[in-house]
Design a protein around this motif. Sequence first.
Motif, PDB file in Angstrom:
ATOM      1  N   ASP A 121      -2.766   6.721   4.505  1.00 55.00           N
ATOM      2  CA  ASP A 121      -3.280   7.737   3.595  1.00 55.00           C
ATOM      3  C   ASP A 121      -2.211   8.760   3.240  1.00 55.00           C
ATOM      4  O   ASP A 121      -1.217   8.909   3.950  1.00 55.00           O
ATOM      5  CB  ASP A 121      -4.520   8.419   4.177  1.00 55.00           C
ATOM      6  CG  ASP A 121      -4.280   9.100   5.493  1.00 55.00           C
ATOM      7  OD1 ASP A 121      -4.134  10.330   5.494  1.00 55.00           O
ATOM      8  OD2 ASP A 121      -4.246   8.420   6.528  1.00 55.00           O
ATOM      9  N   ILE A 158     -10.611  -4.768   2.979  1.00 55.23           N
ATOM     10  CA  ILE A 158      -9.782  -3.669   2.464  1.00 55.23           C
ATOM     11  C   ILE A 158     -10.687  -2.716   1.693  1.00 55.23           C
ATOM     12  O   ILE A 158     -11.565  -3.152   0.943  1.00 55.23           O
ATOM     13  CB  ILE A 158      -8.608  -4.169   1.589  1.00 55.23           C
ATOM     14  CG1 ILE A 158      -7.676  -3.007   1.231  1.00 55.23           C
ATOM     15  CG2 ILE A 158      -9.084  -4.950   0.391  1.00 55.23           C
ATOM     16  CD1 ILE A 158      -6.307  -3.422   0.742  1.00 55.23           C
ATOM     17  N   VAL A 175     -10.802   1.476  -0.197  1.00 56.73           N
ATOM     18  CA  VAL A 175     -10.070   2.647  -0.690  1.00 56.73           C
ATOM     19  C   VAL A 175     -11.065   3.791  -0.791  1.00 56.73           C
ATOM     20  O   VAL A 175     -12.203   3.602  -1.233  1.00 56.73           O
ATOM     21  CB  VAL A 175      -9.462   2.391  -2.088  1.00 56.73           C
ATOM     22  CG1 VAL A 175      -8.760   3.634  -2.603  1.00 56.73           C
ATOM     23  CG2 VAL A 175      -8.526   1.212  -2.063  1.00 56.73           C
ATOM     24  N   TRP A 188      -3.211  -5.524  -6.134  1.00 56.86           N
ATOM     25  CA  TRP A 188      -4.500  -5.438  -5.435  1.00 56.86           C
ATOM     26  C   TRP A 188      -5.016  -6.847  -5.101  1.00 56.86           C
ATOM     27  O   TRP A 188      -5.538  -7.075  -4.014  1.00 56.86           O
ATOM     28  CB  TRP A 188      -5.516  -4.662  -6.258  1.00 56.86           C
ATOM     29  CG  TRP A 188      -6.812  -4.499  -5.545  1.00 56.86           C
ATOM     30  CD1 TRP A 188      -7.978  -5.178  -5.765  1.00 56.86           C
ATOM     31  CD2 TRP A 188      -7.082  -3.607  -4.456  1.00 56.86           C
ATOM     32  NE1 TRP A 188      -8.945  -4.757  -4.904  1.00 56.86           N
ATOM     33  CE2 TRP A 188      -8.424  -3.793  -4.087  1.00 56.86           C
ATOM     34  CE3 TRP A 188      -6.319  -2.666  -3.774  1.00 56.86           C
ATOM     35  CZ2 TRP A 188      -9.029  -3.072  -3.052  1.00 56.86           C
ATOM     36  CZ3 TRP A 188      -6.916  -1.956  -2.740  1.00 56.86           C
ATOM     37  CH2 TRP A 188      -8.258  -2.170  -2.398  1.00 56.86           C
ATOM     38  N   THR A 235      -6.042  10.188  -0.660  1.00 59.39           N
ATOM     39  CA  THR A 235      -6.356   8.768  -0.828  1.00 59.39           C
ATOM     40  C   THR A 235      -6.095   8.029   0.475  1.00 59.39           C
ATOM     41  O   THR A 235      -5.036   8.185   1.086  1.00 59.39           O
ATOM     42  CB  THR A 235      -5.513   8.162  -1.964  1.00 59.39           C
ATOM     43  OG1 THR A 235      -5.801   8.882  -3.168  1.00 59.39           O
ATOM     44  CG2 THR A 235      -5.816   6.696  -2.157  1.00 59.39           C
ATOM     45  N   VAL A 276      -6.379   4.127   2.281  1.00 57.47           N
ATOM     46  CA  VAL A 276      -6.570   2.676   2.175  1.00 57.47           C
ATOM     47  C   VAL A 276      -6.658   2.145   3.599  1.00 57.47           C
ATOM     48  O   VAL A 276      -5.795   2.448   4.427  1.00 57.47           O
ATOM     49  CB  VAL A 276      -5.418   1.987   1.415  1.00 57.47           C
ATOM     50  CG1 VAL A 276      -5.657   0.487   1.320  1.00 57.47           C
ATOM     51  CG2 VAL A 276      -5.236   2.601   0.032  1.00 57.47           C
ATOM     52  N   ARG A 329      -7.378  -1.369  -8.717  1.00 59.97           N
ATOM     53  CA  ARG A 329      -8.091  -2.547  -8.206  1.00 59.97           C
ATOM     54  C   ARG A 329      -8.085  -3.727  -9.171  1.00 59.97           C
ATOM     55  O   ARG A 329      -8.535  -4.810  -8.814  1.00 59.97           O
ATOM     56  CB  ARG A 329      -9.505  -2.159  -7.820  1.00 59.97           C
ATOM     57  CG  ARG A 329      -9.505  -1.209  -6.643  1.00 59.97           C
ATOM     58  CD  ARG A 329     -10.905  -0.778  -6.254  1.00 59.97           C
ATOM     59  NE  ARG A 329     -10.827   0.275  -5.275  1.00 59.97           N
ATOM     60  CZ  ARG A 329     -11.224   1.513  -5.481  1.00 59.97           C
ATOM     61  NH1 ARG A 329     -11.738   1.871  -6.628  1.00 59.97           N
ATOM     62  NH2 ARG A 329     -11.124   2.400  -4.530  1.00 59.97           N
ATOM     63  N   ILE A 376       0.838  -1.201   0.000  1.00 64.11           N
ATOM     64  CA  ILE A 376       0.000   0.000   0.000  1.00 64.11           C
ATOM     65  C   ILE A 376       0.873   1.251   0.000  1.00 64.11           C
ATOM     66  O   ILE A 376       0.639   2.182  -0.790  1.00 64.11           O
ATOM     67  CB  ILE A 376      -0.962  -0.004   1.200  1.00 64.11           C
ATOM     68  CG1 ILE A 376      -1.979  -1.136   1.055  1.00 64.11           C
ATOM     69  CG2 ILE A 376      -1.663   1.342   1.336  1.00 64.11           C
ATOM     70  CD1 ILE A 376      -2.744  -1.458   2.323  1.00 64.11           C
TER      71      ILE A 376
END
Length: 142
Positions: A90, A116, A118, A106, A130, A132, A101, A60
């Motif tokens: 983030d 998980i 997003v 992913w 962003t 995650v 994705r 990530i």
Amino acid sequence: MAEDNMALPDAAPSRAPVELRVQADYSQIPVMRAVAETIAVLTDFTLDHVSDIKLAVDEICSVLVKDAAEDAELVCCFERLEESIFVRIDTDTRTDLVPDRGSFGWHVLRTLTDTITVAHEARDGGGFHTTVEFTKAFGSDY
């Protein structure tokens, strides 16, 4: 010689969230990975699950850093829940296309984690914030 009879504090893991902020740069990813590993070990995960958490954090962070806005911070928060660990990572990104994705990475993340998600929020002046988030349960299997 004086004896110290102080009682040791309860050895149970703390449930207080741990947050780490670093520059969104590849050189900082080993720090995030090391903190993830330490927290997972202290939370009594199996060695396999410690590796899963460490790998998920690494993947990530790598994806987010690749698309990070100039001078962005990478923030990682770890929180022990009743039967799992919750991780939020983030940063400010240039696009809302990360993580992809449909990518192999992913797919690996979905395999390593129990949940998980997003989220992207538009930033004033362009770009996105962003986030995650994932969880990994103590007794989860592949």
